[in-house]
Structure formats: structure tokens, C-alpha cells
Write a protein that holds these residues in place. Structure first.
Motif, PDB file in Angstrom:
ATOM      1  N   UNK A 143       0.841  -1.199   0.000  1.00 27.55           N
ATOM      2  CA  UNK A 143       0.000   0.000   0.000  1.00 27.55           C
ATOM      3  C   UNK A 143       0.872   1.243   0.000  1.00 27.55           C
ATOM      4  N   UNK A 144       1.935   1.225   0.776  1.00 28.11           N
ATOM      5  CA  UNK A 144       2.863   2.356   0.792  1.00 28.11           C
ATOM      6  C   UNK A 144       3.387   2.639  -0.617  1.00 28.11           C
ATOM      7  N   UNK A 145       3.835   1.591  -1.294  1.00 29.55           N
ATOM      8  CA  UNK A 145       4.324   1.767  -2.671  1.00 29.55           C
ATOM      9  C   UNK A 145       3.228   2.342  -3.568  1.00 29.55           C
ATOM     10  N   UNK A 146       2.050   1.787  -3.441  1.00 35.68           N
ATOM     11  CA  UNK A 146       0.971   2.176  -4.347  1.00 35.68           C
ATOM     12  C   UNK A 146       0.497   3.602  -4.122  1.00 35.68           C
ATOM     13  N   UNK A 147       0.666   4.112  -2.906  1.00 35.12           N
ATOM     14  CA  UNK A 147       0.276   5.514  -2.690  1.00 35.12           C
ATOM     15  C   UNK A 147       1.265   6.466  -3.349  1.00 35.12           C
ATOM     16  N   UNK A 148       2.501   6.025  -3.542  1.00 34.65           N
ATOM     17  CA  UNK A 148       3.530   6.934  -4.052  1.00 34.65           C
ATOM     18  C   UNK A 148       3.277   7.325  -5.507  1.00 34.65           C
ATOM     19  N   UNK A 149       2.619   6.453  -6.286  1.00 35.63           N
ATOM     20  CA  UNK A 149       2.187   6.962  -7.597  1.00 35.63           C
ATOM     21  C   UNK A 149       0.652   6.996  -7.702  1.00 35.63           C
ATOM     22  N   UNK A 150       0.072   7.028  -6.528  1.00 38.99           N
ATOM     23  CA  UNK A 150      -1.366   7.227  -6.388  1.00 38.99           C
ATOM     24  C   UNK A 150      -2.210   6.174  -7.102  1.00 38.99           C
ATOM     25  N   UNK A 151      -1.700   4.966  -7.132  1.00 37.07           N
ATOM     26  CA  UNK A 151      -2.576   3.851  -7.484  1.00 37.07           C
ATOM     27  C   UNK A 151      -3.592   3.695  -6.360  1.00 37.07           C
ATOM     28  N   UNK A 152      -3.218   4.170  -5.169  1.00 39.68           N
ATOM     29  CA  UNK A 152      -4.139   4.244  -4.041  1.00 39.68           C
ATOM     30  C   UNK A 152      -4.177   5.682  -3.548  1.00 39.68           C
ATOM     31  N   UNK A 153      -5.370   6.248  -3.384  1.00 39.63           N
ATOM     32  CA  UNK A 153      -5.457   7.588  -2.783  1.00 39.63           C
ATOM     33  C   UNK A 153      -5.160   7.519  -1.285  1.00 39.63           C
ATOM     34  N   UNK A 154      -4.768   8.629  -0.707  1.00 35.07           N
ATOM     35  CA  UNK A 154      -4.517   8.670   0.737  1.00 35.07           C
ATOM     36  C   UNK A 154      -5.615   9.487   1.416  1.00 35.07           C
ATOM     37  N   UNK A 155      -5.757   9.273   2.718  1.00 38.18           N
ATOM     38  CA  UNK A 155      -6.815   9.969   3.457  1.00 38.18           C
ATOM     39  C   UNK A 155      -6.319  11.282   4.042  1.00 38.18           C
ATOM     40  N   UNK A 156      -5.066  11.307   4.464  1.00 37.72           N
ATOM     41  CA  UNK A 156      -4.516  12.561   4.978  1.00 37.72           C
ATOM     42  C   UNK A 156      -3.008  12.528   4.831  1.00 37.72           C
ATOM     43  N   UNK A 157      -2.413  13.702   4.979  1.00 35.73           N
ATOM     44  CA  UNK A 157      -0.982  13.834   4.800  1.00 35.73           C
ATOM     45  C   UNK A 157      -0.663  14.282   3.395  1.00 35.73           C
ATOM     46  N   UNK A 158       0.615  14.247   3.065  1.00 36.25           N
ATOM     47  CA  UNK A 158       1.040  14.753   1.764  1.00 36.25           C
ATOM     48  C   UNK A 158       2.178  13.905   1.215  1.00 36.25           C
ATOM     49  N   UNK A 159       2.152  13.737  -0.106  1.00 33.42           N
ATOM     50  CA  UNK A 159       3.261  13.065  -0.790  1.00 33.42           C
ATOM     51  C   UNK A 159       3.799  14.015  -1.842  1.00 33.42           C
ATOM     52  N   UNK A 160       5.100  14.181  -1.863  1.00 32.45           N
ATOM     53  CA  UNK A 160       5.741  15.017  -2.879  1.00 32.45           C
ATOM     54  C   UNK A 160       6.728  14.183  -3.680  1.00 32.45           C
ATOM     55  N   UNK A 161       6.727  14.405  -4.977  1.00 34.00           N
ATOM     56  CA  UNK A 161       7.714  13.795  -5.855  1.00 34.00           C
ATOM     57  C   UNK A 161       8.611  14.908  -6.365  1.00 34.00           C
ATOM     58  N   UNK A 162       9.869  14.847  -6.027  1.00 30.49           N
ATOM     59  CA  UNK A 162      10.820  15.883  -6.415  1.00 30.49           C
ATOM     60  C   UNK A 162      10.294  17.281  -6.083  1.00 30.49           C
ATOM     61  N   UNK A 163       9.715  17.392  -4.898  1.00 28.13           N
ATOM     62  CA  UNK A 163       9.270  18.686  -4.398  1.00 28.13           C
ATOM     63  C   UNK A 163       7.857  19.081  -4.785  1.00 28.13           C
TER      64      UNK A 163
END
Ligand code: ADP
Ligand code: MG
Length: 251
Positions: free
Chosen positions: A53-73
Motif C-alpha cells: 500500500x505504501x508503494x501504491x500511494x507513491x504513484x497514487x494507485x491508491x489515494x490517501x486519506x490525509x498527509x502529503x506526498x511530494x515527488x521531487x518537491x
């Protein structure tokens, strides 16, 4: 003029306070994880701890409920063109190779660059052949995936991901579906990639690879990052009872 030493310290993937539920199940709990450019992070932990699930959230194959993910800023948006652009920067290799069964090996590697990035077919084919050479399957270019061994197919999957020129590569148990004699040929390609400076997040049970290639080991349990350390420290002197327990069961 000296260049600033930014290239080795930049945060390429940042997860800040990420939470994710599947219904009532809290699968990712306040995940904070920063992966810097060129870093190789190996994620380990028991089955069901949230690694995939962690991997899948990083390219948003899974949406997240809260927090933030940044790719190269850049914050990962929920949808739209910017999401598509950022997704192309995150290569992913799964346990099941997920190749297009009715397309040749070469076509599998060319398709993304031509369709998504608008690269000319001739140029895409040349680049694909370079990548197939790099992963050691150039001689299989005209075959269908089913004609290849599992190890060869997984190396094609790696070439296909690399063809999009990602900034970071995610591997989710890339050798778990392989016969034992094919595991090393895939790990060797990954080790070479790591040596070439690719930023990588690798979920694996291959502790030899973790010791050899990881800059950092992240141990997950029940949706949390419980411990992280350089491999020598993690394997030699795990701090938490949960990590100690996990490692003792591997022996
Ligand atoms: P891991 O990769 O560490 O084995 P996962 O990320 O696959 O763990 O799963 C974490 C938890 O989330 C598990 O309890 C799993 O059953 C659950 N889970 C995973 N995907 C889904 C889904 N699509 N719907 C509901 N529950 C899921
Ligand atoms: Mg998994």
C-alpha cells in the motif's frame, strides 16, 4: 565554479503524515518517509504490514486519506495532467510482471514512451534495445512475454519501467514469484541500477540484497514505520522487539 552538492541530498520522495484506511482498517499510520536522490531504501516487514500500500500511494494507485506526498518537491495531486506527469516519474515493478501478453518484448518497452511521452517510434525502439541490452534480454526482443522465463520477464518489466526515464523506481517484491534459480539474475540487475545511482524503494524479503544494496532499511509493522537504520545497524543490532522478532523468524 563548484556545483552545489545538491544532487545527493535532495528529497525525491517525501511522505509527510500519510494515513490510509481500507474501510475500518487503518493501513498506513502517520507515515513520514523521505527518500533522497540516489538513495536505495529497502522496506521490509511482515505480510499485511502495509508495504504494498505504501508503494501504491507513491504513484497514487491508491489515494490517501490525509498527509502529503511530494515527488521531487511537487505535491502529488488527486488527478489531472500533473498527476499523469508525476506518475511517469515513478517507475513501478510488481511481483507479477504485468507485461502485455500479446505484444512483443520490444513493444512492451516502447509502448509507454510512444503513447505517453510522444517519443518517435524509431527513437523509442533504439532506446528500448539499449535498455533490453542493459538488463540482458536484448536477444529476446521479438518474442512474446510467455516465451520467456520468469526472470527474463521481470527484467523486461524493469526495462519497461526504465524506458519512461523515471526519477525513482519502486519495486514491490520483484522476486517473490520467481523460481529460486532466477532470483539472482533480477537482483543483479537491481544492484547494478542502484550502483548507477537510481533512486529506489524496494520491498523485498531478500535480506542479502538489503545488506548489499540498501542505504537504509525501513521496517514496517501494522501500518507504521517502526524502525529505520543503515543495514549493518538494522541487521546487527535491531532496536525494537518487533524487528528482533521478525528477523529471528527469517533464520
Ligand atoms: P503488505 O504488502 O505489507 O503485505 P498490504 O499493503 O498489501 O501489506 O496490505 C496491508 C493491509 O491492507 C492488509 O491487512 C491487507 O489485507 C489490506 N488491504 C490491502 N489492499 C486492500 C484493498 N484493496 N482493500 C481492502 N484491504 C486491503
Ligand atoms: Mg505486499
Amino acid at each position: 565554479m563548484t556545483e552545489p552538492a545538491r544532487a545527493t541530498t535532495d528529497a525525491l520522495v517525501e511522505m509527510n503524515g500519510v494515513n490510509k484506511h481500507f474501510g475500518d482498517l487503518h493501513v498506513l499510520k502517520d507515515i513520514d518517509l523521505t527518500v533522497t536522490r540516489g538513495e536505495v531504501v529497502v522496506v521490509i516487514g511482515p505480510s499485511g504490514s502495509g508495504k504494498s500500500t505504501l508503494c501504491r500511494t507513491i504513484n497514487r494507485l491508491e489515494p490517501i486519506d490525509s498527509g502529503e506526498i511530494r515527488i521531487d518537491g511537487v505535491p502529488l495531486p488527486a488527478e489531472g495532467k500533473e498527476l499523469a506527469r508525476l506518475r511517469a516519474e515513478v517507475g513501478m515493478v510488481f511481483q507479477s510482471f504485468n507485461l502485455f501478453a500479446h505484444k512483443s518484448v520490444l513493444e512492451n518497452v516502447c509502448l509507454g514512451p510512444v503513447k505517453v511521452k510522444g517519443i518517435k517510434p524509431k527513437e523509442a525502439r533504439e532506446r528500448a534495445m539499449e535498455l533490453l541490452t542493459r538488463v540482458g534480454v536484448a536477444d529476446q526482443a521479438d518474442k512474446l512475454p510467455a516465451q520467456l522465463s520468469g526472470g527474463q520477464q521481470q527484467r523486461v518489466a524493469i526495462a519497461r519501467a526504465l524506458a519512461m526515464a523515471p526519477k525513482v523506481m519502486l519495486f514491490d517484491e520483484p522476486t517473490s514469484a520467481l523460481d529460486p534459480e532466477m532470483i539472482n539474475e533480477v537482483l543483479d540487475v537491481m544492484t547494478a541500477l542502484a550502483r548507477d545511482g537510481m533512486t529506489m524503494i524496494v520491498v523485498t524479503h531478500e535480506m542479502g540484497f538489503a545488506r548489499r544494496a540498501a542505504d537504509r532499511v525501513v521496517f514496517m509493522d501494522e501500518g507504521r514505520i517502526v524502525e529505520e537504520a543503515v543495514p549493518e545497524e538494522f541487521f546487527g543490532n535491531p532496536r525494537t522487539a518487533r524487528a528482533q522478532d521478525f528477523l529471528s523468524k527469517l533464520l
